[in-house]
Design a protein around this motif. Sequence first.
Motif, PDB file in Angstrom:
ATOM      1  N   THR A 100       0.829  -1.206   0.000  1.00 44.28           N
ATOM      2  CA  THR A 100       0.000   0.000   0.000  1.00 44.28           C
ATOM      3  C   THR A 100       0.863   1.256   0.000  1.00 44.28           C
ATOM      4  OG1 THR A 100      -1.757  -1.187   1.171  1.00 44.28           O
ATOM      5  CG2 THR A 100      -1.839   1.215   1.202  1.00 44.28           C
ATOM      6  N   ASP A 143       2.430   1.785  -3.357  1.00 43.76           N
ATOM      7  CA  ASP A 143       1.541   2.382  -4.352  1.00 43.76           C
ATOM      8  C   ASP A 143       1.296   3.867  -4.089  1.00 43.76           C
ATOM      9  OD1 ASP A 143       1.311  -0.043  -5.618  1.00 43.76           O
ATOM     10  OD2 ASP A 143      -0.518  -0.620  -4.544  1.00 43.76           O
ATOM     11  N   GLU A 144       1.181   4.252  -2.801  1.00 43.79           N
ATOM     12  CA  GLU A 144       0.792   5.618  -2.469  1.00 43.79           C
ATOM     13  C   GLU A 144       1.983   6.572  -2.431  1.00 43.79           C
ATOM     14  OE1 GLU A 144      -1.277   5.363   1.186  1.00 43.79           O
ATOM     15  OE2 GLU A 144      -3.082   4.444   0.314  1.00 43.79           O
TER      16      GLU A 144
END
Length: 509
Positions: free
Chosen positions: A433, A436-437
């Motif tokens: 996560t 991706d961010e």
Amino acid sequence: MNKLHVSILAAILTLLGFGIFSYKAFYLGFPLRPSDQTDAWVVEAHATFTGRNKPVKLEVLIPKNSHQFLIMDESFISRGFGLTTQDKQENRQAVWSIRRALGRQNLYYRALVRRNTLSSAPPKYKTPGLSASGYEGALLEAAKALVEEMRSKSADMESFVSRLIASIDATPGDPNVKLLLGRKFSSFKKVETAARVLAVALIPARVVHGIRLDRSTRYVEITYRLEVFDEGTWKSFDWQSRDLGASDDFLPWWRGTDPLVQIKGGDHADVKISVERYQEGAMAGVLEGSDPANPGLTSISLFHLPLEVQSIYRVLLLVPLGGFIVALIRSVIGLRTFGTFMPVLIALAFRETQLGWGIVLFSTLVALGLMFRFYFEHLKLMLVPRLAAILTVVVLLMALVSLLTHKLGLMLGLSVALFPMVIVTMTIERMSTVWDELGAQHALRQGCSSLLCAAVVYLIITVKAVEHLVFTFPELLLVLLAACLMLGRYTGYRLLEYLRFRALLKVGE
């Protein structure tokens, strides 16, 4: 107001924790340092079975005195059961009986084992009767052929037995050995086969079941040795090294082929054995010298718990300390980690794998898991099914790594199974996560920070003095709780933020 309330509460907890600690340390005499290595151990056998509301008779083999070890201070914990101890051939057994027993029952045997310093040489025995080998037909012929082969390649009794052990333990083995062992065989089967082959050779021999006293452990495995009668004494052979002579840390529990536990009138009888080094010196004086009429705080010491429970709390009591260290690193230093408890649990796993090997295994699992996580991302899966899929992949990867390291002879790799698989799964999900961010740099930085934090926790909780203080004085956790409360009110800059904004500090000056 809230800050004052927290400060008062922290002060009360600190005074209470240090007050109980001081009373136990300076008045009752609880030791502040862990005891040195001693020649005494506490062994405990935990017997369980399921009653059928019928009369029950449970027989458990227990150790007896030998020229190496003395069995002292025996205690039997069994509410409502009758108890007798008796000799059974060369063994000793405890027999519990009760008129009616329903459901799961728990019985305990505990003894203090000391090294026998008075006996210097093994005693002399009369020549025992020769036991029948039990072999017939092809098995008997195979045993005779093996005996003839070993005699032709040996010069005396010691070399004969050593050659026999090597032949039975060899892989791939002799055809005669394969026939005698059968398709499915265990360590016990190998030692038993050696004893039966020696019976064919008209040499008295027997299997010795025992436990290792080299370290404290919750559940100890039964290991085996081979005893051979020669020149009036029973000579003991180590199956692994094939050396002659009794082992310094091997406690014989029973001899022969009888099972450890037998039951009549019940089901699922089982016995688990635990070993703990005996707390000599000040600790022993405190526990044994307290007034029975007014035991005070000594009656609620964790040392009174069963050994298997003590082993659990020796680890559990370190978890709050690890959590505080992680909170301190995150709140004061400013390192970012994937959660608070992940570094603590990984540090506990490092206790078994060792630090360097554990970091390699954990990094391998996370790296491989990330590859599958990015693949699942393209499948557009929902969150919960995706987590279940990652968990399945993690378990398969753990099994694969264990198999590969085992094939390569790296037995430490088997400890990968000790890693908390759920934490590894959530680490993979959180790391992907962040990847991706915020990008790969932030994800890798947090992953490295988490490993660094776990390493710091590991280095602290593996200090013997720390483990001793937390287990002997659990009230110190009250002081730790107070420190956590005060740390929770800290709102100042972190150390890494001073480095991050050092340019602004120079401008302000």
